[in-house]
Design a protein around this motif. Sequence first.
Motif, PDB file in Angstrom:
ATOM      1  N   PHE A  67       6.860  -7.710   4.855  1.00  0.00           N
ATOM      2  CA  PHE A  67       8.159  -7.223   4.392  1.00  0.00           C
ATOM      3  C   PHE A  67       8.283  -5.707   4.555  1.00  0.00           C
ATOM      4  N   THR A  68       7.280  -5.062   5.138  1.00  0.00           N
ATOM      5  CA  THR A  68       7.339  -3.610   5.311  1.00  0.00           C
ATOM      6  C   THR A  68       8.542  -3.213   6.151  1.00  0.00           C
ATOM      7  N   GLY A  69       8.721  -3.874   7.299  1.00  0.00           N
ATOM      8  CA  GLY A  69       9.853  -3.555   8.164  1.00  0.00           C
ATOM      9  C   GLY A  69      11.194  -3.893   7.547  1.00  0.00           C
TER      10      GLY A  69
ATOM     11  N   TYR B  44       1.728  -0.373   3.785  1.00  0.00           N
ATOM     12  CA  TYR B  44       0.850  -1.361   3.160  1.00  0.00           C
ATOM     13  C   TYR B  44      -0.523  -0.720   3.015  1.00  0.00           C
ATOM     14  N   PHE B  45      -1.016  -0.626   1.773  1.00  0.00           N
ATOM     15  CA  PHE B  45      -2.289   0.023   1.488  1.00  0.00           C
ATOM     16  C   PHE B  45      -3.301  -1.016   0.994  1.00  0.00           C
ATOM     17  N   ASP B  46      -4.559  -0.772   1.305  1.00  0.00           N
ATOM     18  CA  ASP B  46      -5.633  -1.691   0.946  1.00  0.00           C
ATOM     19  C   ASP B  46      -5.700  -1.853  -0.575  1.00  0.00           C
ATOM     20  N   PRO B  47      -5.633  -3.097  -1.090  1.00  0.00           N
ATOM     21  CA  PRO B  47      -5.626  -3.304  -2.538  1.00  0.00           C
ATOM     22  C   PRO B  47      -6.867  -2.777  -3.252  1.00  0.00           C
ATOM     23  N   LEU B  48      -8.057  -3.023  -2.702  1.00  0.00           N
ATOM     24  CA  LEU B  48      -9.279  -2.616  -3.390  1.00  0.00           C
ATOM     25  C   LEU B  48      -9.387  -1.104  -3.500  1.00  0.00           C
ATOM     26  N   ARG B  49      -9.075  -0.397  -2.421  1.00  0.00           N
ATOM     27  CA  ARG B  49      -9.172   1.072  -2.479  1.00  0.00           C
ATOM     28  C   ARG B  49      -8.119   1.638  -3.430  1.00  0.00           C
ATOM     29  N   THR B  50      -6.955   1.035  -3.441  1.00  0.00           N
ATOM     30  CA  THR B  50      -5.922   1.496  -4.359  1.00  0.00           C
ATOM     31  C   THR B  50      -6.369   1.322  -5.804  1.00  0.00           C
ATOM     32  N   ALA B  51      -6.977   0.169  -6.111  1.00  0.00           N
ATOM     33  CA  ALA B  51      -7.443  -0.083  -7.478  1.00  0.00           C
ATOM     34  C   ALA B  51      -8.551   0.892  -7.871  1.00  0.00           C
ATOM     35  N   ARG B  52      -9.503   1.125  -6.983  1.00  0.00           N
ATOM     36  CA  ARG B  52     -10.605   2.052  -7.302  1.00  0.00           C
ATOM     37  C   ARG B  52     -10.090   3.460  -7.529  1.00  0.00           C
TER      38      ARG B  52
ATOM     39  N   ALA C 172      -7.816   1.257   5.575  1.00  0.00           N
ATOM     40  CA  ALA C 172      -7.226   1.690   4.306  1.00  0.00           C
ATOM     41  C   ALA C 172      -5.706   1.604   4.345  1.00  0.00           C
ATOM     42  N   THR C 173      -5.111   1.886   5.484  1.00  0.00           N
ATOM     43  CA  THR C 173      -3.654   1.822   5.655  1.00  0.00           C
ATOM     44  C   THR C 173      -3.364   1.096   6.958  1.00  0.00           C
ATOM     45  N   PRO C 174      -3.242  -0.219   6.930  1.00  0.00           N
ATOM     46  CA  PRO C 174      -3.001  -0.952   8.176  1.00  0.00           C
ATOM     47  C   PRO C 174      -1.685  -0.594   8.853  1.00  0.00           C
ATOM     48  N   VAL C 175      -0.636  -0.326   8.076  1.00  0.00           N
ATOM     49  CA  VAL C 175       0.660  -0.033   8.677  1.00  0.00           C
ATOM     50  C   VAL C 175       1.410   0.963   7.792  1.00  0.00           C
ATOM     51  N   PHE C 176       2.121   1.864   8.457  1.00  0.00           N
ATOM     52  CA  PHE C 176       2.943   2.866   7.772  1.00  0.00           C
ATOM     53  C   PHE C 176       4.227   3.025   8.578  1.00  0.00           C
ATOM     54  N   MET C 177       5.372   2.850   7.921  1.00  0.00           N
ATOM     55  CA  MET C 177       6.667   3.028   8.566  1.00  0.00           C
ATOM     56  C   MET C 177       7.458   4.090   7.824  1.00  0.00           C
ATOM     57  N   GLY C 178       8.203   4.862   8.559  1.00  0.00           N
ATOM     58  CA  GLY C 178       9.007   5.903   7.930  1.00  0.00           C
ATOM     59  C   GLY C 178      10.184   6.286   8.803  1.00  0.00           C
ATOM     60  N   ARG C 179      11.171   6.911   8.182  1.00  0.00           N
ATOM     61  CA  ARG C 179      12.312   7.409   8.944  1.00  0.00           C
ATOM     62  C   ARG C 179      12.990   8.499   8.129  1.00  0.00           C
ATOM     63  N   MET C 180      13.593   9.423   8.835  1.00  0.00           N
ATOM     64  CA  MET C 180      14.340  10.493   8.173  1.00  0.00           C
ATOM     65  C   MET C 180      15.795  10.073   8.028  1.00  0.00           C
ATOM     66  N   ILE C 181      16.379  10.415   6.908  1.00  0.00           N
ATOM     67  CA  ILE C 181      17.815  10.249   6.675  1.00  0.00           C
ATOM     68  C   ILE C 181      18.337  11.621   6.291  1.00  0.00           C
TER      69      ILE C 181
END
Length: 791
Positions: free
Chosen positions: A367-369, A336-344, A212-221
């Motif tokens: 382009f996530t990074g 990056y989130f799975d397109p089909l689950r997002t649509a449903r 459902a979520t292959p990759v997740f990136m985050g950072r604090m500012i």
Amino acid sequence: MKFTLSWLKEHLETDASLATIEQALTAVGLEVEAVVDRSAELAPFTVAHVIEARQHPNADRLRVCVVDTGAETIQVVCGAPNARTGMKSVLARPGMTIPRDKTVLKVGQIRGEASQGMLCSASELMISDDHDGIIDLPVDAPVGAPFAAWMGLDDPMIEIAVTPNRPDCLGVRGIARDLAAAGFGRLKPLDTTAVPGQFPCPITVRIDDLSATPVFMGRMIRGVRNGPSPAWLQQRLQSVGLRSISTLVDITNWFTIALNRPLHVFDAARVQGGLRLYPSPGAESFRALNGKDYTLDAGMTAIGDDSGLISLAGIMGGDSTGCTEATTDVFLEAAYFDPLRTARTGRALGIHSDARHRFERGIDPAFTGPGIEMATRMILDLCGGEASDVVVAGAVPDTRRTIAFRPGRVESLGGVAVEADTSASILTALGFEAVDGGWCPPSWRPDIEGEADLVEEVLRIRGFDLIPITPLPRTATLSRAALSPAQRRTAQSRRLLAARGLTEAVTWSFMPKALAAVFGGASDALTLANPIASDLDQMRPSILPNLLQAAARNHDRGTPTVALFEVGPCYRDVSPSGQEIVATLVRSGAADRHWREQAEEPDLYTIKADVLAVLAQLGVPIDKLDIAREAPAWYHPGRSGVLKLGPKTVVARFGELHPGLTNAVGLERAPAMAEVFLEALPLPKAKSKGRPLLKLPAFQPVRRDFAFLVERRIDAAKLVAAAMKADKTLITRAQVFDVYEGKGIPEGMRSLALSVELQPIDRTLTDVEIEAVAKQVIDQVAKATGATLRS
């Protein structure tokens, strides 16, 4: 997809004019829907300075403003709550037209005070939906200057239609890439240099379901200042119809439109513990940023912290962790989130956001990074602060695939000969990579699946308008008729119904499954796997529910009389023969009042007349139709019937709606309705060379009346049919003219009076001959129905 010319030129180095770019976009398959140049409409509006704003002497909510226009000082009466001394705003003078409501301004008196103009809100100028007050311009706005030019609103806005297979063009950069590949400029490079982290990110991220979520990136500012956005950023967003909210939120919206990279910002101080992405167990609720509460179904991808659900992945953030002016520490998300689950999920909850619109079509996972690095740099530039290291959960999906490509297929599939080198340069310019045996599509093109897709890319960049027009070869001297008899009959039925005063409607071929069950069709085989809306999940078994609901909506909006029809398909099952074309009619509400007669509600006789008129015009032998009480359960059991040709072929149903269903379709009273099954009608015979001459009878007709005592359960139509069969040569018509039940009639019986017409052919009938036919009528009716002649 909306963008401005100057925004496009941030990514495309070009000298092409607006007209050239407009033509080029359509030529490469990005159809231009509109080009809006606000400069002409807003040209007369100028920047003005409010020298003084004092309370209106005769109105509590009005202020009298002394306004410096740059050329003179005038008085303007203003009702905006934010009108104040010293502010700068936008002035409209008498004679100018306000864009929102097309009002032409005039000099006037408002509660005894002269008003020589109007200070405008953003809503009135159709810049945004903000109507809470007049436009408050920065203090450095030049008084007397044209407002549109100073605000950059003289920048033309272009709107294109983006097909679902081109998610890369939901960003300005993707559009610029296509134009550059077509030779209309050079694509400018992006600065994706990484921003060094100054401290470890204190917020951790965990993904429970990588599918459902292959990759997740985050950072604090931390240490940011989240105030109003700079003017250039506000103008960019307002130019495409987005409202400026705050610098942090505006940055995420800028990345969504400019680079097709949806982002989200959490107020880090309001996040409790780490973040967890997980499939919701169901029945979880949260308040979204739009102020509405939503309850998740099981399996929806959720984002939570130690306190529970705080965001809906890929669709919308939660109000509990939203950024405000008080935000000083922010957690930036790029995923990056799975397109089909997002649509449903979006369909089930009824949420349509810019993020969902892009995630469900498929954004660029690679382009996530770079996206989080570029967004970090913009936040640091506009809000200050310092950034942490990037925390990464999961991994960027590998989208690399090789597609074989034979340059000669461009001509065989597209009809245009393109040199191999030209095809290669086009694909390279679009981001494709040449590999052994074919080409590797870029990560932002999930729609490229086969060689035909590569051919299409070459053809569209070369220009669809350059494909030659080639007529199909003529296979015969004379072409066959374009329309079949059944198709002509369908078109004819539309004209006939419109001629009887009904209005054609076109409704969805879908409806709620619960409503379909009421009208005889809730088969799971006809349930849609991917409905366009949660309440349109079943193929319609009948057009009646849609027309009945349309009638109810018209009544709710003040239309007293509704007469609608639709000719279209209904669905019984998924087999090829499970679809049939039906002409459906609905009449509801009394006719318009008239001094000569009382207005009456339409009933089964009204709708029966419509049906018979249509059938007669379509060539159906009306005199051979049988009427039976076999209408389905959604018809009134005592005020409905079916018309049949023979014992089995039902050609029409008519009657009134069952009283128990009026509320289900939103009506107060039962309407009259009918269905004509066009495919069950006999096809018209081939036209003869000429019509025979009309023969008028030489002898007067003879009429005889009969009163029969018959059981109440016997249909009157059976008596009429029996009487007609008594003498098929002489009897030309039989009809019921009276029905009586009451005193003198046994229980369970009724009296039906028939009028039978005899038409002599070659001589005047004698009394003996007439009596003989009358006896045949009595005997035939008695034999067919058991009726006896009433004494």
